[in-house]
Design a protein around this motif. Structure first.
Motif, PDB file in Angstrom:
ATOM      1  N   GLU A  68       0.900  -1.354   0.000  1.00  0.00           N
ATOM      2  CA  GLU A  68       0.240  -0.356  -0.136  1.00  0.00           C
ATOM      3  C   GLU A  68       0.525   1.340  -0.451  1.00  0.00           C
ATOM      4  O   GLU A  68       0.218   2.226  -0.118  1.00  0.00           O
ATOM      5  CB  GLU A  68      -0.946  -0.203   1.647  1.00  0.00           C
ATOM      6  CG  GLU A  68      -2.036  -1.284   1.131  1.00  0.00           C
ATOM      7  CD  GLU A  68      -3.579  -0.708  -0.459  1.00  0.00           C
ATOM      8  OE1 GLU A  68      -2.998   0.342  -0.481  1.00  0.00           O
ATOM      9  OE2 GLU A  68      -3.097  -1.529  -1.028  1.00  0.00           O
ATOM     10  N   GLY A  96     -12.459   9.018  -2.952  1.00  0.00           N
ATOM     11  CA  GLY A  96     -11.736   8.367  -1.470  1.00  0.00           C
ATOM     12  C   GLY A  96     -10.315   8.492  -0.537  1.00  0.00           C
ATOM     13  O   GLY A  96     -10.041   9.859  -1.479  1.00  0.00           O
ATOM     14  N   ASP A  97      -9.741   7.406  -1.178  1.00  0.00           N
ATOM     15  CA  ASP A  97      -8.301   8.108  -0.526  1.00  0.00           C
ATOM     16  C   ASP A  97      -7.928   7.918  -2.131  1.00  0.00           C
ATOM     17  O   ASP A  97      -6.151   8.083  -1.899  1.00  0.00           O
ATOM     18  CB  ASP A  97      -7.619   6.629   0.117  1.00  0.00           C
ATOM     19  CG  ASP A  97      -8.068   4.996  -0.194  1.00  0.00           C
ATOM     20  OD1 ASP A  97      -8.991   5.156  -1.509  1.00  0.00           O
ATOM     21  OD2 ASP A  97      -7.295   3.667  -0.356  1.00  0.00           O
ATOM     22  N   VAL A  98      -7.973   7.922  -3.060  1.00  0.00           N
ATOM     23  CA  VAL A  98      -7.619   8.420  -4.438  1.00  0.00           C
ATOM     24  C   VAL A  98      -7.859   9.858  -4.713  1.00  0.00           C
ATOM     25  O   VAL A  98      -9.553   9.607  -5.011  1.00  0.00           O
ATOM     26  CB  VAL A  98      -7.548   6.919  -5.490  1.00  0.00           C
ATOM     27  CG1 VAL A  98      -6.705   7.521  -6.421  1.00  0.00           C
ATOM     28  CG2 VAL A  98      -6.632   5.970  -5.068  1.00  0.00           C
ATOM     29  N   THR A  99      -7.479  10.217  -5.086  1.00  0.00           N
ATOM     30  CA  THR A  99      -7.931  11.919  -5.930  1.00  0.00           C
ATOM     31  C   THR A  99      -7.471  11.805  -7.457  1.00  0.00           C
ATOM     32  O   THR A  99      -6.582  11.140  -7.579  1.00  0.00           O
ATOM     33  CB  THR A  99      -7.257  12.892  -5.150  1.00  0.00           C
ATOM     34  OG1 THR A  99      -7.684  12.918  -3.770  1.00  0.00           O
ATOM     35  CG2 THR A  99      -7.147  13.695  -6.256  1.00  0.00           C
ATOM     36  N   ARG A 125      -2.652   9.711  -3.926  1.00  0.00           N
ATOM     37  CA  ARG A 125      -2.753   9.484  -2.926  1.00  0.00           C
ATOM     38  C   ARG A 125      -3.854  10.872  -1.324  1.00  0.00           C
ATOM     39  O   ARG A 125      -2.849  11.925  -2.087  1.00  0.00           O
ATOM     40  CB  ARG A 125      -2.361   8.793  -1.812  1.00  0.00           C
ATOM     41  CG  ARG A 125      -1.767   7.331  -2.334  1.00  0.00           C
ATOM     42  CD  ARG A 125      -0.892   6.809  -1.324  1.00  0.00           C
ATOM     43  NE  ARG A 125      -0.671   5.435  -2.204  1.00  0.00           N
ATOM     44  CZ  ARG A 125      -1.091   4.367  -1.822  1.00  0.00           C
ATOM     45  NH1 ARG A 125      -2.811   3.880  -1.514  1.00  0.00           N
ATOM     46  NH2 ARG A 125      -0.473   3.178  -2.033  1.00  0.00           N
ATOM     47  N   THR A 126      -4.729  10.590  -1.836  1.00  0.00           N
ATOM     48  CA  THR A 126      -5.722  11.799  -0.808  1.00  0.00           C
ATOM     49  C   THR A 126      -5.102  12.891  -0.343  1.00  0.00           C
ATOM     50  O   THR A 126      -4.513  13.764  -0.373  1.00  0.00           O
ATOM     51  CB  THR A 126      -7.228  11.571  -1.284  1.00  0.00           C
ATOM     52  OG1 THR A 126      -7.643  10.874  -1.736  1.00  0.00           O
ATOM     53  CG2 THR A 126      -7.912  12.704  -0.237  1.00  0.00           C
ATOM     54  N   GLU A 127      -4.856  11.552   1.294  1.00  0.00           N
ATOM     55  CA  GLU A 127      -4.129  12.103   2.145  1.00  0.00           C
ATOM     56  C   GLU A 127      -2.427  12.333   2.089  1.00  0.00           C
ATOM     57  O   GLU A 127      -1.787  13.455   2.157  1.00  0.00           O
ATOM     58  CB  GLU A 127      -4.450  11.124   3.557  1.00  0.00           C
ATOM     59  CG  GLU A 127      -5.434  10.774   3.421  1.00  0.00           C
ATOM     60  CD  GLU A 127      -5.945  11.879   3.576  1.00  0.00           C
ATOM     61  OE1 GLU A 127      -5.771  12.788   5.114  1.00  0.00           O
ATOM     62  OE2 GLU A 127      -7.382  12.268   3.697  1.00  0.00           O
ATOM     63  N   ASN A 128      -2.034  12.365   1.131  1.00  0.00           N
ATOM     64  CA  ASN A 128      -0.308  12.713   0.533  1.00  0.00           C
ATOM     65  C   ASN A 128      -0.013  13.013  -0.691  1.00  0.00           C
ATOM     66  O   ASN A 128       1.305  12.513  -0.693  1.00  0.00           O
ATOM     67  CB  ASN A 128       0.727  11.432   1.463  1.00  0.00           C
ATOM     68  CG  ASN A 128       0.297  11.256   3.215  1.00  0.00           C
ATOM     69  OD1 ASN A 128       0.495  12.124   3.893  1.00  0.00           O
ATOM     70  ND2 ASN A 128      -0.323  10.223   3.377  1.00  0.00           N
TER      71      ASN A 128
END
Length: 209
Positions: A115, A131-134, A151-154
């Motif tokens: 991951e 979601g976790d992918v932009t 990746r959405t968060e990073n």
């Protein structure tokens, strides 16, 4: 060369958790998709989910290490193997939630969580680009669709552009740009799907293999 750069250049399994650049969030704004584009994204997600096995020849181009070729095998979810043609000593296998990179020339094996690599986006049980992918960009020219994601968060840890043929809908390759702006491109040819894959192809390499 540091091992993380070897993985980036030779195996597409970059460790996205290290050495990030301090870029502003505005550089990673989500794309605004039309209904038609959203429809294609859903088709791509469904196509990836339905692809249980995949085999192809690959050509890999990297700015640091030139050109390499080999064979890729995929069995979803969670398994992939990049076998590099001789004289390359490299092998990459994804399985059991890990990506293992082996350099036989120096007897070295490196393991990172699946991951934490771009491969994790493709090998998950339910591929999705939300979601976790932009989605950063969507482009369609003729029969080719390009989908740039992060990746959405990073988002500053790297991004991946996936290339698809629209008719028939087929994954044709990808480009990975890591946190240090190192780019690696993979193109697929002689693609086959739905075939059986021999047992043992996804056995993780060990240092004494």
């Amino acid at each position: 060369m540091k091992m993380k750069h070897i993985i980036t250049a030779c195996a597409m399994a970059i460790s996205l958790g290290s050495g990030v650049m301090a870029l502003g969030k505005e550089a990673y704004a989500a794309a605004s998709l039309t209904p038609a584009q959203q429809g294609w994204v859903h088709k791509i997600e469904s196509s990836l989910k339905a692809t249980k096995t995949f085999q192809a020849r690959f050509e890999q181009l990297s700015e640091q290490n030139g050109t390499a070729t080999g064979t890729v095998l995929l069995e979803r979810p969670g398994q992939m193997r990049f076998s590099y043609d001789p004289p390359s000593p490299l092998l990459l296998v994804a399985n059991e939630g890990k990506v293992v990179f082996q350099d036989r020339s120096i007897g070295q094996v490196t393991t990172i969580p699946l991951e934490h690599t771009p491969l994790g986006l493709l090998l998950r049980p339910d591929p999705r680009f939300s979601g976790d992918v932009t989605i950063l960009d969507y482009e369609q020219r003729g029969n080719e669709i390009r989908l740039r994601v992060t990746r959405t968060e990073n988002p500053s840890e790297g991004e991946m552009t996936l290339y698809f043929a629209a008719q028939p809908l087929t994954l044709k390759g990808w480009t990975v740009l890591d946190a240090q702006s190192h780019k690696t491109v993979v193109h697929f040819t002689n693609i086959r799907t739905g075939m059986p894959i021999a047992a043992g192809q996804f056995t993780l390499p060990k240092e004494d293999d």
